[in-house]
Design an enzyme around this catalytic site. Sequence first.
Site, PDB file in Angstrom:
ATOM      1  CD  GLU A 125      -2.708  -1.416   0.069  1.00 27.70           C
ATOM      2  OE1 GLU A 125      -3.103  -0.245  -0.693  1.00 27.70           O
ATOM      3  OE2 GLU A 125      -3.288  -2.245  -0.496  1.00 27.70           O
ATOM      4  CG  HIS A 128      -0.797   1.098  -4.418  1.00 26.11           C
ATOM      5  ND1 HIS A 128      -1.032   0.795  -5.705  1.00 26.11           N
ATOM      6  CD2 HIS A 128      -1.670  -0.059  -3.865  1.00 26.11           C
ATOM      7  CE1 HIS A 128      -1.559  -0.379  -6.022  1.00 26.11           C
ATOM      8  NE2 HIS A 128      -1.605  -0.869  -4.834  1.00 26.11           N
ATOM      9  CD  GLU A 189      -3.003  -3.454  -7.313  1.00 24.96           C
ATOM     10  OE1 GLU A 189      -2.218  -3.531  -6.161  1.00 24.96           O
ATOM     11  OE2 GLU A 189      -3.661  -2.565  -7.279  1.00 24.96           O
ATOM     12  CG  ASP A 193       2.811  -7.209  -5.996  1.00 28.30           C
ATOM     13  OD1 ASP A 193       2.162  -6.821  -5.168  1.00 28.30           O
ATOM     14  OD2 ASP A 193       2.405  -7.980  -6.701  1.00 28.30           O
TER      15      ASP A 193
HETATM   16 ZN   LIG Z   1      -2.586  -2.799  -4.633  1.00 29.74          ZN
END
Ligand SMILES: [Zn+2]
Length: 470
Positions: A125, A128, A189, A193
């Site tokens: 998170e 992000h 995403e 990661d």
């Molecule tokens: Zn995510």
Amino acid sequence: MLRLVYFAILLLSLQAHASNNLPDLGASDLKDYDSQTETLLGKSFSTALHTQYPLVYDATLLSYIRRIGEKITGETGQNRHYSFFIIDDPSINAFAGPNGVIGIHTGLIASARSEDELASVMAHEIAHVTQRHLSRTYENQSVASTAGIASILAAILIGSQNPNAGIAAYMGSVGLTIEKQLKNSRIHESEADYFGIKYLNEAGYNPFAMGDFFNRLSKEGQLYKNSPPEILMTHPVTENRLAKARDRAEQLDSKRPLSYDALKLMQMRLKYVSQTHTTDPFEQIQLKQSHACYQRNLKTLYLPNQDINHLDAQCLEKLIEENPDERLYRQLLIEVKVTQQDVSALEDLERLMDFYPSDFAIPFLYAKSLVAFDQTDKAIELLKARTPSYHYQYMLYNTLTELYAKQKQPQFSYYYDALAQYNIGNIPRAFLLLTQLEPMITDQKSTFYLKVSQLLEETEKTLALLKEAQ
Ligand SMILES: [Zn+2]
């Protein structure tokens, strides 16, 4: 529609506030325009969180989550602001909101098997945020729609458990576009990661934990076909994703996969402070002696109608001897001693404050203990003195509101209540409280009167702007 108007109001009010109080432009990768928009959105997002969602306000748990978060954010190479919240929601989920707001659901904390697993989702998170995924999503929206974005974001990110979840559909094409962008961004995403695993490793956690955790959730999710964990809806686990995560972890020179006990202690605590009665994954198995001791004391302290003779300070003292670096045992021993009216708890607190000066949970515990020993005035002084260094001002102001009410000093109680509301952007409520308070103050030359009228003036200006916008 009401909600939309409310958010329009809020955003404007925050904008007005931000003009005399320039947002922090510390992050060099942000354009000024984006940073300002992001700060405003962050504030109204935080208001939505505080007013529409059940948050966990347990200082010990929040401090634990924040410690993990700070380990990770310390490795991002960016100096920016983060706030960590716990949503009392049993679904397994976490999210990154605007302006570094990170939300962790109680269900996620309860389902992690190690601190590394919990940290891995937090690192994802946080990545992000560092990669500006969310701001890239909303900066493409027209200015006119910015007002509702915070509440749309909250509804989408926090998930379908919430009654407001229909808001994306209700908001029409904007809501649906944002939802679609948030849920279909494979690239985001994959980036989260990639960077998340890097931060995780650099923070000293096991870089394989992210792949392991998602893999396990995915397997468990297949057993409950009707309700897969919320987080898998936005983070589909594919063979490709797992392989990439493994590959990424193998590239890194892992420092030390440590075993942490703190997570287990916090999962037990969650069970007693959460309203949703999160299940304790360790309940079914034989508890280690140390966990049994911790749980026995927690239960006696937090469940109603318990016999305090079941409190066991001795087993905690033994644990502290064996684990001198684990502050959580010391904190619980203090809670036990306070309940037993053992005044030596206050000396322990003094020492703990010296050991961990940046841990905001300790002054909270200290204040609570002082109140228990009928020293409410001292508790108030302590909290006020520590105010500037706190991360959770809303919680602090609320506590002061309660303590002043207890001391039958309604004027100060109103003032701190207004500050709490102001702090989360709830301007109409802050204004109401201040207009009730001002005529109560008889000495118009006092510094308190000055403080109140200054805050009232600021609030009033903001409110006028809001009315104009209607
Ligand atoms: Zn995510």
